[in-house]
Design an enzyme around this catalytic site. Structure first.
Site, short mmCIF file in Angstrom:
data_model
loop_
_atom_site.label_atom_id
_atom_site.label_comp_id
_atom_site.label_asym_id
_atom_site.label_seq_id
_atom_site.Cartn_x
_atom_site.Cartn_y
_atom_site.Cartn_z
N HIS A 1 48.13 -26.23 14.25
CA HIS A 1 47.63 -25.81 12.94
C HIS A 1 47.03 -24.41 13.06
O HIS A 1 46.43 -24.07 14.08
CB HIS A 1 46.54 -26.78 12.44
CG HIS A 1 46.30 -26.69 10.97
ND1 HIS A 1 45.48 -25.75 10.42
CD2 HIS A 1 46.82 -27.40 9.95
CE1 HIS A 1 45.47 -25.90 9.10
NE2 HIS A 1 46.28 -26.89 8.79
N ASP B 1 50.36 -34.11 8.99
CA ASP B 1 51.74 -34.57 8.80
C ASP B 1 52.23 -35.49 9.89
O ASP B 1 53.34 -36.02 9.80
CB ASP B 1 52.66 -33.34 8.73
CG ASP B 1 52.34 -32.49 7.52
OD1 ASP B 1 52.08 -31.28 7.69
OD2 ASP B 1 52.28 -33.05 6.42
C1 SDX Z 1 50.46 -28.03 7.06
O1 SDX Z 1 47.62 -24.09 6.54
C2 SDX Z 1 47.36 -25.30 6.16
O2 SDX Z 1 46.26 -25.68 5.84
C3 SDX Z 1 48.59 -26.19 6.10
C4 SDX Z 1 48.32 -27.67 5.85
C5 SDX Z 1 47.77 -27.89 4.46
O3 SDX Z 1 47.13 -28.93 4.25
O4 SDX Z 1 48.09 -27.08 3.55
O5 SDX Z 1 47.38 -28.17 6.79
C6 SDX Z 1 49.60 -28.48 5.94
O6 SDX Z 1 51.30 -27.22 6.84
C7 SDX Z 1 50.19 -28.56 8.44
C8 SDX Z 1 51.10 -27.89 9.54
C9 SDX Z 1 52.46 -28.58 9.48
N1 SDX Z 1 53.43 -27.90 10.33
C10 SDX Z 1 53.88 -28.45 11.47
O7 SDX Z 1 53.45 -29.51 11.93
C11 SDX Z 1 55.02 -27.67 12.12
C12 SDX Z 1 54.74 -27.55 13.62
N2 SDX Z 1 53.56 -26.68 13.78
C13 SDX Z 1 53.80 -25.30 14.03
O8 SDX Z 1 54.95 -24.75 13.49
C14 SDX Z 1 52.55 -24.44 14.03
O9 SDX Z 1 51.60 -25.12 14.74
C15 SDX Z 1 51.96 -24.00 12.71
C16 SDX Z 1 52.95 -23.30 11.86
C17 SDX Z 1 51.40 -25.16 11.96
C18 SDX Z 1 50.80 -23.03 13.01
O10 SDX Z 1 51.36 -21.95 13.64
P1 SDX Z 1 50.47 -20.64 14.00
O11 SDX Z 1 49.06 -20.82 13.65
O12 SDX Z 1 51.17 -19.45 13.45
O13 SDX Z 1 50.50 -20.67 15.56
P2 SDX Z 1 51.64 -20.04 16.44
O14 SDX Z 1 52.97 -20.34 15.82
O15 SDX Z 1 51.29 -18.64 16.68
O16 SDX Z 1 51.51 -20.91 17.77
C19 SDX Z 1 50.58 -20.54 18.77
C20 SDX Z 1 51.21 -21.04 20.08
C21 SDX Z 1 52.64 -20.53 20.29
O17 SDX Z 1 52.89 -20.52 21.68
P3 SDX Z 1 52.61 -19.12 22.53
O18 SDX Z 1 53.34 -18.03 21.78
O19 SDX Z 1 51.12 -18.95 22.52
O20 SDX Z 1 53.18 -19.40 23.91
O21 SDX Z 1 51.32 -22.48 20.02
C22 SDX Z 1 52.71 -22.84 20.07
C23 SDX Z 1 53.50 -21.62 19.70
O22 SDX Z 1 54.79 -21.67 20.28
N3 SDX Z 1 52.88 -23.93 19.11
C24 SDX Z 1 53.63 -25.01 19.32
C25 SDX Z 1 53.48 -25.80 18.16
N4 SDX Z 1 52.67 -25.17 17.29
C26 SDX Z 1 52.31 -24.01 17.88
N5 SDX Z 1 54.39 -25.39 20.37
C27 SDX Z 1 55.02 -26.59 20.24
N6 SDX Z 1 54.92 -27.41 19.15
C28 SDX Z 1 54.16 -27.04 18.10
N7 SDX Z 1 54.06 -27.85 17.02
#
Ligand code: SDX
Length: 429
Positions: free
Chosen positions: A306, A364
């Site tokens: 998140h 989720d």
């Molecule tokens: C919702 O914003 C809100 O409030 C949203 C929400 C709401 O109520 O409105 O809470 C609802 O959208 C919840 C989130 C649902 N999405 C997912 O579950 C999809 C999977 N999650 C990711 O795509 C990700 O965690 C995000 C999009 C939710 C957040 O991404 P960020 O904050 O932009 O973080 P990032 O992509 O920069 O990740 C940081 C690191 C990266 O690795 P490095 O580059 O540091 O090596 O963490 C890794 C990412 O690759 N990472 C994951 C991961 N999420 C982040 N690696 C594996 N699996 C994951 N799920």
């Protein structure tokens, strides 16, 4: 404002900017004069360090894993309140007294029916259309039917549009489900509460009476409460940006629906259940954990991570408890999907990759298990999220429209394209 200032030095020049303090949470540096003073922009793709507005509706402490609706902790509201009372709280700022709640519930109840002619919109879609495509289209089309609540400068019209949106979303979403399964639309009933009415419109058929299970209705109501609002997430920011141009409320909510659909956002609940099903058995979890860590593999653990929560999403905790209650009630012993979810969570939370990045289950991760157990197809999950988030979008939209500082949202950019150059005739290319 505070008496603190932020000093910025660029070359030989120094600049000072006021620091503003909220009631709780990080202070902000007021950089509204930055471009005028320095000729420079800030650079913050994804707005990881940017406060786009003032708001008094919802507060998240990502480190503590805390979520407050108008100051009330989400676990208390999920346990003690119900969705329409939470709607009142989000919209008007305080919990209602008995009379105010009864009036609000009556106003919502009286607006649950959809204009009969809007039924024809559904017939224009293929039966296998994704429900979010249908909901997005029908919500936008409301502007063509409810002209008496599109003038955003009239507080009365803003109020009636808000009530209409909250009241009609369950009807719109249920109709999208009925259309997808080839069953007749079911009209709302005024003698049912919000969640029971939604289950009735989704699962009752003319051929027989439909008994609403109060535990399932309570679980649905709790899911609605947990998804109602969440600060300036992507879809809420979309609604605010659309609203900043004075677009009508139905167009703004339709924009929010479109943004929520993305699998990185609200679409994650559908993607998470599909992922858990693809994993299938706990012995396959290591393979998927490895894929989630592999930078060359686009796969991510859906329902994990998140932007704000760097601790357990408080909504996921309540969702996990609700999943257990619903599965127990339905006698779904040892649900393989829930087993995979719990083992996956356990393994991930011990793995340095997830621990170092503070990746925890989010809202989720478990919601799909509950919705699946209640009988919804995965394609309906995000539409149900949109139905719940409508009150948050509306509350944030009303707050923005009523903000005396309201300005049209218009970010700038760091331009990386070609500099000015003369047109070249095709013969010389
Ligand atoms: C919702 O914003 C809100 O409030 C949203 C929400 C709401 O109520 O409105 O809470 C609802 O959208 C919840 C989130 C649902 N999405 C997912 O579950 C999809 C999977 N999650 C990711 O795509 C990700 O965690 C995000 C999009 C939710 C957040 O991404 P960020 O904050 O932009 O973080 P990032 O992509 O920069 O990740 C940081 C690191 C990266 O690795 P490095 O580059 O540091 O090596 O963490 C890794 C990412 O690759 N990472 C994951 C991961 N999420 C982040 N690696 C594996 N699996 C994951 N799920």
């Amino acid at each position: 404002m505070t008496d603190k200032t932020a000093k910025l030095t660029i070359g030989e020049e120094s600049f000072e900017f006021p620091v503003m303090q909220g009631s709780v949470g990080p202070d902000v540096i007021d950089i509204r004069s930055l471009y005028a003073k320095t000729g420079m922009f800030t650079y913050d793709p994804g707005f990881t360090s940017t406060a786009a507005c003032d708001s008094a509706i919802t507060y998240i402490d990502g480190d503590k894993g805390e979520l407050l609706y108008r100051g009330y902790p989400i676990d208390q509201l999920a346990d003690k309140s119900h969705f329409l009372e939470v709607c009142f709280l989000l919209l008007y700022g305080d919990l209602p007294n008995t009379a105010d709640l009864a009036d609000f519930e009556e106003r919502v109840t009286r607006h649950t029916m959809l204009h009969e002619q809007m039924h024809y919109f559904y017939r224009g879609f293929r039966r296998d259309a994704h429900p979010m495509a249908v909901v997005c289209g029908v919500v936008g089309a409301m502007a063509a039917f409810y002209h008496d609540s599109t003038d955003i400068n009239d507080p009365q019209q803003r109020e009636i549009a808000s009530i209409r949106m909250i009241a009609k979303m369950p009807t719109i979403v249920a109709m999208a489900y009925k259309y997808s399964v080839g069953q007749p639309f079911v009209y709302p009933r005024n003698d049912l509460d919000y969640a029971s009415n939604f289950l009735h419109m989704c699962f009752s058929v003319p051929a027989e009476s439909y008994e609403i299970n109060p535990v399932l209705a309570r679980a649905m109501d709790r899911i609605f409460t947990l998804h109602a609002d969440h600060e300036q997430n992507a879809s809420t920011s979309t609604v605010r940006l659309a609203g900043s141009s004075d677009a009508n409320p139905f167009a703004c909510i339709a924009a929010g629906v479109a943004c929520l659909w993305g699998p990185a956002h609200g679409g994650a609940n559908e993607a998470a259940l599909n992922m858990l099903r693809e994993i299938g058995t706990t012995d396959r979890i290591p393979e998927f954990i490895a894929r989630a860590k592999d930078k060359n593999d686009p796969f991510r653990l859906m329902g994990f991570g998140h932007r704000v929560y760097k601790n357990y999403d408080p909504r996921a905790k309540v969702m996990q408890e609700t999943a257990r209650e619903v599965l127990d009630l339905l006698g779904v012993e040892n649900n393989p999907t829930l087993q995979v979810a719990r083992e996956l969570e356990k393994i991930a939370l011990e793995d340095p990759y997830f621990v170092d990045r503070k990746l925890y289950p989010n809202v989720d991760f478990y919601s799909g298990i509950i919705l699946d157990a209640i009988g919804f197809p995965t394609s309906m999950f995000t539409a149900i999220f949109a139905m719940s988030r409508t009150v948050g979008w509306i509350a944030q939209w009303k707050e923005m429209i009523g903000d005396p500082q309201k300005k049209i949202g218009r970010p700038r950019q760091l331009y990386q394209g070609a500099e000015s150059r003369d047109y070249a005739d095709i013969s010389s290319r």
